[in-house]
Design an enzyme around this catalytic site. Structure first.
Site, PDB file in Angstrom:
ATOM      1  N   ASP A   1       0.885  -1.153   0.000  1.00  0.00           N
ATOM      2  CA  ASP A   1       0.000   0.000   0.000  1.00  0.00           C
ATOM      3  C   ASP A   1       0.933   1.216   0.000  1.00  0.00           C
ATOM      4  O   ASP A   1       2.125   1.092   0.287  1.00  0.00           O
ATOM      5  CB  ASP A   1      -0.874  -0.039   1.260  1.00  0.00           C
ATOM      6  CG  ASP A   1      -1.735   1.195   1.432  1.00  0.00           C
ATOM      7  OD1 ASP A   1      -2.276   1.694   0.429  1.00  0.00           O
ATOM      8  OD2 ASP A   1      -1.862   1.666   2.577  1.00  0.00           O
TER       9      ASP A   1
ATOM     10  N   ASP B   1       0.085   5.112   1.055  1.00  0.00           N
ATOM     11  CA  ASP B   1      -0.056   6.052   2.172  1.00  0.00           C
ATOM     12  C   ASP B   1      -0.084   5.302   3.502  1.00  0.00           C
ATOM     13  O   ASP B   1      -0.892   4.406   3.708  1.00  0.00           O
ATOM     14  CB  ASP B   1      -1.327   6.885   2.009  1.00  0.00           C
ATOM     15  CG  ASP B   1      -1.316   7.716   0.729  1.00  0.00           C
ATOM     16  OD1 ASP B   1      -0.219   8.025   0.233  1.00  0.00           O
ATOM     17  OD2 ASP B   1      -2.405   8.044   0.230  1.00  0.00           O
TER      18      ASP B   1
END
Length: 175
Positions: free
Chosen positions: A7, A9
């Protein structure tokens, strides 16, 4: 092929409940760029799957997102590494797309890109949606405590989830 999916952020860069809307707001978490470079140099392909509903919400244009990803690639390249395929979901949470995590569309797109199955592939995230997306495709859910990770951990995670302090700790484990 050794594939690791991240992922963005909260895993690679600092996250914000107000969204990361500008290139200036995109700030790597200490050690994350080096971790990606080290993994890459050790033979890992590091791909990224990231929800970016700020585009649908009108908070920033696609060009800004592309600039953030170009900065990530450049920083990793400066350390001798490479970022693999980056996929993103530009849709809002109510648009009903198949790509927005926790739906596994982005992970499937990465699998298709590399022509590889995802069984046992580590997907590293900081949210429940990341972990659910991993489980949906048979990948190994991995939680980092950065970003929203501590809050996610407090609410409970799937039993098979691996937990690390940050991306640098994952790199140390895998290399």
């Amino acid at each position: 092929m050794k594939l690791l999916i991240l992922d963005r952020d909260g895993v690679i860069n600092y996250d914000s409940d107000a969204y990361i809307k500008t290139l200036e707001e995109w700030v790597p978490i200490p050690g994350s760029v080096d971790a990606i470079a080290q993994l890459s140099k050790a033979g890992w392909t590091v791909a990224v799957a990231t929800n970016q509903s700020g585009i649908a919400r009108g908070y920033y244009p696609l060009a800004t997102l592309e600039a953030m990803h170009a900065r990530l690639r450049a920083l990793v390249a400066e350390q001798g590494g490479e970022v693999g395929h980056i996929v993103y979901c530009p849709h809002g949470p109510d648009e009903g797309c198949d790509c927005r995590k926790p739906k596994p569309g982005m992970l499937r797109a990465i699998a298709e890109h590399y022509q590889i199955g995802l069984e046992g592939v580590w997907f590293v995230g900081d949210s429940k949606g990341d972990l659910e997306a991993a489980l949906a495709v048979g990948a190994q859910p991995v939680l980092v405590k950065t970003g929203k990770g501590e809050r996610t951990l407090e609410k409970g995670v799937p039993e098979t989830t691996l937990i690390f302090d940050d991306l640098a700790a994952i790199a140390r484990e895998l290399i």
